[in-house]
Write a protein that holds these residues in place. Sequence first.
Motif, PDB file in Angstrom:
ATOM      1  N   ASN A  34      98.425  59.238  22.317  1.00 26.45           N
ATOM      2  CA  ASN A  34      97.672  60.296  21.663  1.00 26.45           C
ATOM      3  C   ASN A  34      97.694  60.079  20.149  1.00 26.45           C
ATOM      4  O   ASN A  34      98.748  60.168  19.518  1.00 26.45           O
ATOM      5  CB  ASN A  34      98.317  61.641  22.029  1.00 26.45           C
ATOM      6  CG  ASN A  34      97.471  62.810  21.598  1.00 26.45           C
ATOM      7  OD1 ASN A  34      96.478  62.639  20.904  1.00 26.45           O
ATOM      8  ND2 ASN A  34      97.865  64.004  22.016  1.00 26.45           N
TER       9      ASN A  34
ATOM     10  N   VAL B 204      89.092  66.457  34.750  1.00 25.13           N
ATOM     11  CA  VAL B 204      89.237  65.883  33.418  1.00 25.13           C
ATOM     12  C   VAL B 204      87.920  66.026  32.674  1.00 25.13           C
ATOM     13  O   VAL B 204      86.859  65.686  33.207  1.00 25.13           O
ATOM     14  CB  VAL B 204      89.611  64.387  33.473  1.00 25.13           C
ATOM     15  CG1 VAL B 204      89.609  63.777  32.078  1.00 25.13           C
ATOM     16  CG2 VAL B 204      90.978  64.189  34.119  1.00 25.13           C
TER      17      VAL B 204
ATOM     18  N   ASN C 228      93.094  67.879  23.591  1.00 27.81           N
ATOM     19  CA  ASN C 228      94.520  67.670  23.828  1.00 27.81           C
ATOM     20  C   ASN C 228      94.956  66.235  23.580  1.00 27.81           C
ATOM     21  O   ASN C 228      96.044  65.999  23.082  1.00 27.81           O
ATOM     22  CB  ASN C 228      94.880  68.089  25.254  1.00 27.81           C
ATOM     23  CG  ASN C 228      94.845  69.602  25.413  1.00 27.81           C
ATOM     24  OD1 ASN C 228      95.011  70.337  24.426  1.00 27.81           O
ATOM     25  ND2 ASN C 228      94.613  70.073  26.622  1.00 27.81           N
ATOM     26  N   TYR C 229      94.109  65.290  23.970  1.00 26.80           N
ATOM     27  CA  TYR C 229      94.478  63.875  23.795  1.00 26.80           C
ATOM     28  C   TYR C 229      93.361  63.141  23.064  1.00 26.80           C
ATOM     29  O   TYR C 229      92.247  63.021  23.581  1.00 26.80           O
ATOM     30  CB  TYR C 229      94.734  63.200  25.147  1.00 26.80           C
ATOM     31  CG  TYR C 229      95.793  63.898  25.967  1.00 26.80           C
ATOM     32  CD1 TYR C 229      97.142  63.603  25.785  1.00 26.80           C
ATOM     33  CD2 TYR C 229      95.435  64.860  26.904  1.00 26.80           C
ATOM     34  CE1 TYR C 229      98.120  64.256  26.525  1.00 26.80           C
ATOM     35  CE2 TYR C 229      96.405  65.526  27.645  1.00 26.80           C
ATOM     36  CZ  TYR C 229      97.749  65.218  27.448  1.00 26.80           C
ATOM     37  OH  TYR C 229      98.709  65.872  28.175  1.00 26.80           O
TER      38      TYR C 229
ATOM     39  N   TYR D 282      90.825  62.295  40.096  1.00 29.90           N
ATOM     40  CA  TYR D 282      90.340  63.373  39.237  1.00 29.90           C
ATOM     41  C   TYR D 282      88.829  63.505  39.377  1.00 29.90           C
ATOM     42  O   TYR D 282      88.131  62.504  39.571  1.00 29.90           O
ATOM     43  CB  TYR D 282      90.642  63.065  37.767  1.00 29.90           C
ATOM     44  CG  TYR D 282      92.085  63.199  37.372  1.00 29.90           C
ATOM     45  CD1 TYR D 282      92.701  64.434  37.294  1.00 29.90           C
ATOM     46  CD2 TYR D 282      92.835  62.069  37.054  1.00 29.90           C
ATOM     47  CE1 TYR D 282      94.029  64.554  36.912  1.00 29.90           C
ATOM     48  CE2 TYR D 282      94.164  62.172  36.675  1.00 29.90           C
ATOM     49  CZ  TYR D 282      94.754  63.422  36.599  1.00 29.90           C
ATOM     50  OH  TYR D 282      96.059  63.522  36.226  1.00 29.90           O
TER      51      TYR D 282
ATOM     52  N   ASP E   7      90.191  67.738  27.638  1.00 29.96           N
ATOM     53  CA  ASP E   7      91.322  66.835  27.782  1.00 29.96           C
ATOM     54  C   ASP E   7      91.315  65.634  26.844  1.00 29.96           C
ATOM     55  O   ASP E   7      92.257  65.413  26.103  1.00 29.96           O
ATOM     56  CB  ASP E   7      91.383  66.343  29.240  1.00 29.96           C
ATOM     57  CG  ASP E   7      91.530  67.500  30.196  1.00 29.96           C
ATOM     58  OD1 ASP E   7      92.566  68.159  30.152  1.00 29.96           O
ATOM     59  OD2 ASP E   7      90.577  67.771  30.961  1.00 29.96           O
TER      60      ASP E   7
ATOM     61  N   PHE F  23     100.156  62.640  30.637  1.00 30.53           N
ATOM     62  CA  PHE F  23      98.815  63.230  30.670  1.00 30.53           C
ATOM     63  C   PHE F  23      98.782  64.414  31.624  1.00 30.53           C
ATOM     64  O   PHE F  23      99.051  64.285  32.813  1.00 30.53           O
ATOM     65  CB  PHE F  23      97.813  62.167  31.118  1.00 30.53           C
ATOM     66  CG  PHE F  23      96.390  62.649  31.172  1.00 30.53           C
ATOM     67  CD1 PHE F  23      95.729  63.054  30.026  1.00 30.53           C
ATOM     68  CD2 PHE F  23      95.712  62.703  32.386  1.00 30.53           C
ATOM     69  CE1 PHE F  23      94.411  63.487  30.071  1.00 30.53           C
ATOM     70  CE2 PHE F  23      94.391  63.137  32.444  1.00 30.53           C
ATOM     71  CZ  PHE F  23      93.748  63.526  31.281  1.00 30.53           C
ATOM     72  N   LYS F  24      98.455  65.567  31.063  1.00 31.15           N
ATOM     73  CA  LYS F  24      98.368  66.782  31.858  1.00 31.15           C
ATOM     74  C   LYS F  24      97.031  67.441  31.561  1.00 31.15           C
ATOM     75  O   LYS F  24      96.686  67.658  30.403  1.00 31.15           O
ATOM     76  CB  LYS F  24      99.516  67.728  31.454  1.00 31.15           C
ATOM     77  CG  LYS F  24      99.854  68.726  32.531  1.00 31.15           C
ATOM     78  CD  LYS F  24     101.173  69.413  32.212  1.00 31.15           C
ATOM     79  CE  LYS F  24     101.483  70.494  33.237  1.00 31.15           C
ATOM     80  NZ  LYS F  24     100.371  71.404  33.547  1.00 31.15           N
ATOM     81  N   THR F  25      96.277  67.716  32.591  1.00 28.69           N
ATOM     82  CA  THR F  25      94.926  68.220  32.369  1.00 28.69           C
ATOM     83  C   THR F  25      94.927  69.723  32.141  1.00 28.69           C
ATOM     84  O   THR F  25      95.855  70.426  32.537  1.00 28.69           O
ATOM     85  CB  THR F  25      94.032  67.910  33.588  1.00 28.69           C
ATOM     86  OG1 THR F  25      94.657  68.418  34.760  1.00 28.69           O
ATOM     87  CG2 THR F  25      93.836  66.418  33.753  1.00 28.69           C
ATOM     88  N   VAL F  26      93.860  70.205  31.515  1.00 32.07           N
ATOM     89  CA  VAL F  26      93.704  71.642  31.274  1.00 32.07           C
ATOM     90  C   VAL F  26      93.618  72.357  32.622  1.00 32.07           C
ATOM     91  O   VAL F  26      94.267  73.380  32.844  1.00 32.07           O
ATOM     92  CB  VAL F  26      92.431  71.916  30.440  1.00 32.07           C
ATOM     93  CG1 VAL F  26      92.171  73.411  30.322  1.00 32.07           C
ATOM     94  CG2 VAL F  26      92.565  71.285  29.054  1.00 32.07           C
TER      95      VAL F  26
END
Length: 493
Positions: free
Chosen positions: A13, A30, A273-274, A66, A243, A22-25
């Motif tokens: 990141n 994704v 986020n990333y 995903y 994401d 990596f954690k998705t909303v």
Amino acid sequence: MQLFKDQILKVSNSLTGEKEVFKTVKEGYVGMYVCGPTVYSNVHLGNCRTFMSFDMIFRYLKHLGYKVRYVRNITDAGHLENDADEGEDKIAKKAKLEQLEPMEVVQRYTVDFHETLKAFNLQPPSIEPTATGHIIEQIEIIKEILAKGFAYEVNGSVYFDIIKFSESNTYGKLSGRKLEDMIANTRDLAAQDEKRNPQDFALWKKAEPQHIMRWPSPWGDGFPGWHLECTAMSTKYLGETFDIHGGGMDLKFPHHECEIAQAEASSGHSPVNYWLHANMLTLNGKKMSKSTDNNIYPDEIFSGDNRILSKPFAPSVVRFFMMQAHYTSILDLGNDALLASEKGYYRLMDALKTLEKIEPSESSSFDVANWQKACYDAMNDDFNTPVLIAHLFDAVKRINLIKEGQETISKADKKVLQDSVNTFVFDILGLVDQDNNDNNATTINGVINLLIDLRNNARANKDFATSDKIRDELLTLGVQLKDGKEGTTFSLN
RNA sequence: GACAAGGUGGCUGAAUGGUUAAGGCAAUGGUCUGCAAAACUAUUUUUUAUGAGUUCGAAUCUCAUCCUUGUCUCCA
């Protein structure tokens, strides 16, 4: 299959400078946005690398199970040629130059862009929105930013107020810049500037009477600032926080920094986020540049019509070459490197064909499940394609050893090996078997096999003059014969 | 000048504190072959830009120096 529940994916990141889990909303989904091209000229090979990297990421995320919405825009308006004075944009300038309608320029280079990416076997994104198709959304965001007091209008143009924004937010956190440094380093040349501060950037620019690309707005006729389109389109299709946002390193500042500012100013929170950034491509150790002639277009690589490479290279060879380096590293393209990749690529493809023909045994002499895990581990470690490829070559070696009778594989393991190799090579790395891609492949294969028969007859009769003639002339035509214990095979190079 | 990413063998390029620095290409010998190629196999960097430091231990951390690329103005 929802592999992502078992696989722990880590990504670099840029926002934090760290490799993070990596954690998705929203679980299982994704949202990914990548800054697309400005379509005012033929697509640059460096751009291709960036898009190829994110294509691989797109493919791997989908493979993990995903549901990915991948948005990549087309910038067909809004790029200022010269921010300081007349504010003519890139598309409009090219249009006048070539006596074309702006949208004619856009169309021409959009088609070129799509054709080139298709040659490299990139999958189309889920949505490919254009800036000109989202003027209304951009105007709405400007209104929002103005209402929150983070922008000001001057003479029909609207600028983002960095100083005001910095009172409550941090401008520069993505690129590691400090506002004080930026101000200190800016030589104040533009005294006639409408901006309150040189760091401020345009959200909306007033169109001069001769300006062709223009739209009505609450501030008069004009056109949107470049940074705004990405905020408008990513928010519209992916939400206020999504994401992954990708792009080339060179976009980190100011473009992505401005996107963060715009989103924080309008929605009140961080949009992404990333942040993933792909690194640059150099040519023979130097930056690509048209002015120094150190430049090459994809077409010129495929055709061999260039002064840099000794021969043409297939798109998949170039793709394989790019995948042999990590997307966050600078990669240097050169003739020797491409030749080496070409050899390796064909060795890999040959092994895949060998694998199809292999006879399974009772048991396996090596641990296929363990090998498969190593491949996933590589990809889970920030999409480490070079390490994945190293494991693929381990498989190549095993396959060849099985063929030689020095290793064995069970029927079940053969299926696992075959499935995973095909998945990684074709689905995830996005390579294409150039040989099987030819419509005339069946005919050619038949003809070559006939020649192999004739040659083997000649060899049996010790007529080596004839057998060598067949072998050597086929080789000059790009067909290489390979004599093995199980008979003769060939490959097309 | 500021900020960012880097500098690894003949080439390319992984590995960011732990025994022999991955893989591809190249080169040399061997097996195989009628000979070659392919395939397999062995060997090839005694060392990670340079210098110093931290540590039981560093390519990996710290500092300095040199160099490359990117950004600071449009750029993947």
